[in-house]
Motif scaffolding. Sequence first.
Motif, short mmCIF file in Angstrom:
data_model
loop_
_atom_site.label_atom_id
_atom_site.label_comp_id
_atom_site.label_asym_id
_atom_site.label_seq_id
_atom_site.Cartn_x
_atom_site.Cartn_y
_atom_site.Cartn_z
N UNK A 5 -1.05 3.22 32.50
CA UNK A 5 -1.08 3.99 31.41
C UNK A 5 -0.32 3.18 30.30
N UNK A 6 -0.62 3.34 29.01
CA UNK A 6 0.13 2.68 28.29
C UNK A 6 1.31 3.01 27.56
N UNK A 7 1.53 4.46 27.95
CA UNK A 7 2.97 5.03 27.56
C UNK A 7 3.47 5.97 28.75
N UNK A 8 4.76 6.34 28.37
CA UNK A 8 5.35 7.39 29.21
C UNK A 8 4.61 8.82 28.95
N UNK A 9 4.11 9.68 29.89
CA UNK A 9 3.63 10.78 29.97
C UNK A 9 4.36 11.68 30.26
N UNK A 10 4.94 12.78 29.85
CA UNK A 10 5.95 13.73 30.28
C UNK A 10 5.33 15.16 29.75
N UNK A 11 5.61 16.38 30.56
CA UNK A 11 5.49 17.61 30.00
C UNK A 11 6.63 17.92 29.15
N UNK A 35 6.33 8.91 19.59
CA UNK A 35 5.57 9.77 20.35
C UNK A 35 4.33 10.67 19.66
N UNK A 36 3.70 11.13 20.54
CA UNK A 36 2.86 12.39 20.12
C UNK A 36 2.82 13.56 20.99
N UNK A 37 2.80 14.54 20.65
CA UNK A 37 2.76 15.87 21.65
C UNK A 37 1.32 16.49 21.41
N UNK A 38 0.61 16.49 22.63
CA UNK A 38 -0.89 16.80 22.34
C UNK A 38 -1.31 17.83 23.80
N UNK A 39 -2.45 18.22 23.54
CA UNK A 39 -3.01 19.26 24.84
C UNK A 39 -3.01 18.26 25.92
N UNK A 40 -3.00 18.64 27.28
CA UNK A 40 -3.11 18.28 28.43
C UNK A 40 -4.47 17.51 28.47
N UNK A 41 -4.58 16.46 28.96
CA UNK A 41 -5.88 15.80 29.17
C UNK A 41 -6.35 14.78 28.05
N UNK A 42 -5.44 14.80 26.79
CA UNK A 42 -5.80 13.87 25.71
C UNK A 42 -5.31 12.59 25.98
N UNK A 43 -5.47 11.72 27.07
CA UNK A 43 -4.75 10.72 27.34
C UNK A 43 -5.13 9.37 26.27
N UNK A 44 -6.22 9.62 25.45
CA UNK A 44 -6.76 8.81 24.68
C UNK A 44 -5.61 8.46 23.41
N UNK A 45 -4.76 9.38 23.28
CA UNK A 45 -3.65 9.35 22.15
C UNK A 45 -2.63 8.20 22.63
N UNK A 46 -2.71 8.05 23.97
CA UNK A 46 -1.60 7.00 24.34
C UNK A 46 -1.95 5.58 23.84
N UNK A 47 -3.28 5.51 23.68
CA UNK A 47 -3.62 4.07 23.15
C UNK A 47 -3.39 4.07 21.43
N UNK A 48 -3.40 5.07 21.01
CA UNK A 48 -2.85 5.16 19.52
C UNK A 48 -1.65 4.74 19.57
N UNK A 49 -0.57 5.34 20.31
CA UNK A 49 0.77 5.17 20.41
C UNK A 49 1.13 3.73 20.62
N UNK A 50 0.31 3.10 21.70
CA UNK A 50 0.41 1.83 21.89
C UNK A 50 0.09 0.76 20.57
N UNK A 51 -0.93 1.11 20.37
CA UNK A 51 -1.58 0.20 19.13
C UNK A 51 -0.65 0.17 17.96
N UNK A 52 0.05 1.32 17.59
CA UNK A 52 0.99 1.51 16.60
C UNK A 52 2.43 0.61 17.05
#
Length: 220
Positions: A105-111, A185-202
Amino acid sequence: MAQSMGTAIDSLNAAYNSNIIPNQEYLLQGSILDSAVEVLLHRLRGLCDNVDSSPETFDDHEMCFSIRVMNTPPLVLRVRRALDHPEMPWQLRYIGQPELGDKSRPTIVRSSLDIGTSSTVVEFLTELGCHLDFEYITKGYMFRKGRMKITVSKIFKVNQGNEGGSDGSGGPPKPLSQSYLVEVSVVAHNGLDAVAEDVRAFADQLRPLVLLDKIDYKRL
């Protein structure tokens, strides 16, 4: 009244479980020395939205509460208030344990769940049995890039016993270090793990000024 409250809670739980409420935070963190922060801010002005306007500033007082139940991990809740905008609602935030097990996973993921509240939220948590673990002042700048939030903040100690401090508890706050905390950071719906790639790219665009990475607090 009890039935109405129960119905409201059931509706909230249903919305949470059906991904109506954004409940996952994708996060990278790092730090930068005071001497280099102006260069980073200039870089962010060029990368983020509204490049012609100044970044949004903030001056917040944050308190971390916890409540312990036998044989279970403590529940941690955070309360934040805007010192520079006292008319704004207070914020109650729940942050879950970071999911660090998957190294791919490219980022930390947390609730994550944020709720606007009145200023009586501290009294409410205290009556529930919550204990104040620590508090601090955070001052800095916030940028936006689409749905991404980028903050560059200085952490200050809350001083007690003197009057006139911006933290409302007395005395001018003192910085805890000679560096700034940087978060994307990005706060998104559960399951949208693709946004993690956007965070890493930025985050990669901010190299070599600041290295943003997944931080395992259990190893600190």
